[in-house]
Design an enzyme around this catalytic site. Sequence first.
Site, PDB file in Angstrom:
ATOM      1  N   GLU A 274     -21.792  -3.571   2.649  1.00 17.98           N
ATOM      2  CA  GLU A 274     -22.035  -2.600   3.720  1.00 17.98           C
ATOM      3  C   GLU A 274     -21.205  -1.323   3.519  1.00 17.98           C
ATOM      4  OE1 GLU A 274     -23.347  -4.417   7.902  1.00 17.98           O
ATOM      5  OE2 GLU A 274     -21.325  -3.572   7.970  1.00 17.98           O
ATOM      6  N   HIS A 295     -21.297 -25.610 -11.781  1.00 16.54           N
ATOM      7  CA  HIS A 295     -22.417 -26.513 -12.103  1.00 16.54           C
ATOM      8  C   HIS A 295     -23.740 -25.964 -11.573  1.00 16.54           C
ATOM      9  CE1 HIS A 295     -19.472 -29.504 -13.448  1.00 16.54           C
ATOM     10  NE2 HIS A 295     -18.732 -28.956 -12.496  1.00 16.54           N
ATOM     11  N   LYS A 406     -33.129  -2.740  13.248  1.00 19.07           N
ATOM     12  CA  LYS A 406     -32.740  -2.992  14.654  1.00 19.07           C
ATOM     13  C   LYS A 406     -33.749  -2.324  15.600  1.00 19.07           C
ATOM     14  CE  LYS A 406     -27.753  -3.424  13.785  1.00 19.07           C
ATOM     15  NZ  LYS A 406     -26.387  -2.948  14.137  1.00 19.07           N
TER      16      LYS A 406
HETATM   17  O1  LIG Z   1     -19.703  -5.712  16.371  1.00 21.81           O
HETATM   18  P1  LIG Z   1     -21.108  -5.327  16.604  1.00 21.81           P
HETATM   19  O2  LIG Z   1     -21.279  -3.951  17.127  1.00 21.81           O
HETATM   20  O3  LIG Z   1     -21.833  -6.357  17.440  1.00 21.81           O
HETATM   21  O4  LIG Z   1     -21.845  -5.291  15.160  1.00 21.81           O
HETATM   22  C1  LIG Z   1     -21.927  -6.432  14.378  1.00 21.81           C
HETATM   23  C2  LIG Z   1     -22.226  -6.082  12.963  1.00 21.81           C
HETATM   24  O5  LIG Z   1     -23.501  -5.434  12.876  1.00 21.81           O
HETATM   25  C3  LIG Z   1     -23.412  -4.320  11.989  1.00 21.81           C
HETATM   26  O6  LIG Z   1     -23.364  -3.159  12.740  1.00 21.81           O
HETATM   27  C4  LIG Z   1     -24.592  -4.310  11.044  1.00 21.81           C
HETATM   28  O7  LIG Z   1     -25.756  -4.428  11.744  1.00 21.81           O
HETATM   29  C5  LIG Z   1     -22.122  -4.526  11.226  1.00 21.81           C
HETATM   30  O8  LIG Z   1     -21.613  -3.351  10.673  1.00 21.81           O
HETATM   31  C6  LIG Z   1     -21.247  -5.133  12.285  1.00 21.81           C
HETATM   32  O9  LIG Z   1     -20.138  -5.771  11.738  1.00 21.81           O
END
Ligand SMILES: O=P(O)(O)OC[C@H]1O[C@](O)(CO)[C@@H](O)[C@@H]1O
Length: 434
Positions: A274, A295, A406
């Site tokens: 990331e 293995h 998202k």
């Molecule tokens: O802590 P949050 O805002 O719930 O995000 C959880 C995770 O989702 C992300 O934003 C990726 O979708 C990560 O960078 C982060 O660690």
Amino acid sequence: MNVDIGNALGSVASPGISRAALEHLDEQVADAHERIERGMANGEHGYEALNLPERTDPDKIRAAVEPVADCDALVTVGIGGSALGAATIVDALEERGDGTETVFLDNVDPEWVTAHLEALPLEATAINVVSRSGTTAETLANFLVVREAFESAGVDWTERTIVTTGESGPLRDLVDRHDLPSLTVPDGVPGRYAALSAVGLVAAAVCGHDLEAILEGAAAERETLSGSLFDCPAYAYGATAYALDQRGAGTNAMVPYAESLETYAEWFAQLWAESLGKDDLGQTPVRALGVTDQHSQLQLYRAGPRDKLVTFVRPLEAPDREIPATEVDDLSYLGDATLGELLDAEFEATEASLAAASRPNVRIELECVDADEIGSLLYGMEAACVLAGELYGVDTFEQPAVEWAKKATRGLLGGGEFEEANAVTEKTTLRVDH
Ligand SMILES: O=P(O)(O)OC[C@H]1O[C@](O)(CO)[C@@H](O)[C@@H]1O
């Protein structure tokens, strides 16, 4: 943590980096270190994470968890950086904890979530909800499910829930509405760099781990940050991984030689992917485990494409167990050894086998797997990643590419109008059904 990059040198490996090229790269490391130090001094977004050993207040975390300190089980609801840091610490130190059972709900697989909830002694379970944004669908959905499970069992969830989140957002609203004990994700600290804050340490505190030792280990690693990779293990690792990627090692297999560090490899995968996966750049992290994956993966690492760096993590000291003597002569070499000696021999042999095949590999050594060394490893790898991000010239601390899915998810569930959701329904299909 100590780092040995000998098996990444051009005299051993291909791809490899010559000593001269490493010294030349060190000039860039000096510039990058200046940038990092400036970012830390100004508390800039992202760089601020490298100040956590000094910033994090263990007393405040212990005070927040005090109401549930005697629980038998802890269910952490969080995902990505809001779960992996905490899971890395409690899984690594499990044998040193107070026996609190820990469950991390970092997926929304209904069968899996239900199985965990049914197995938990809810009347003796605490809930640790973690979300920096407070808007992550998986975390909020799981929290609503967990809350309902407690209510159905007649257990008052408000009495046993701790929340770590940002200053605002839906989760902060829940905290205020139900007056829940809460901690705040420090400003300027991205989730994947938050293990050494309340985000990673609430679960460790509930399990009775030594927060000061974890932070002291990290602080000791912070002291090693300097303008040269030849003086700083973290920078030696970050610079070498970057240099090997420039020479074709686009995959980085993280291979800890301890079961207790398996979750650490998952945490590393998020950190590396990331942070560096941007602008068509980045090194692909792969999680493996020593000796088990000798293995399954070693054949590829040793004889497949020359596109990998193998990173070994080895604790030098660990509890051991005798291998009983055997009446079978051919096995006497085992009967005279211990499991730890077998593990060490396999580690040494596997590392040497890669070098013999001129495959680049790096060794990261810990004295043992304890609170101090886990703090050192987490901080060291974070600093290595920040340094690598400077060398790649990418924005290490953002992850804009995750937002598309998202939005599409929210659109598909009727949570608003998102063009991304339309694209999902316009998928190109070429099905082959049995
Ligand atoms: O802590 P949050 O805002 O719930 O995000 C959880 C995770 O989702 C992300 O934003 C990726 O979708 C990560 O960078 C982060 O660690």
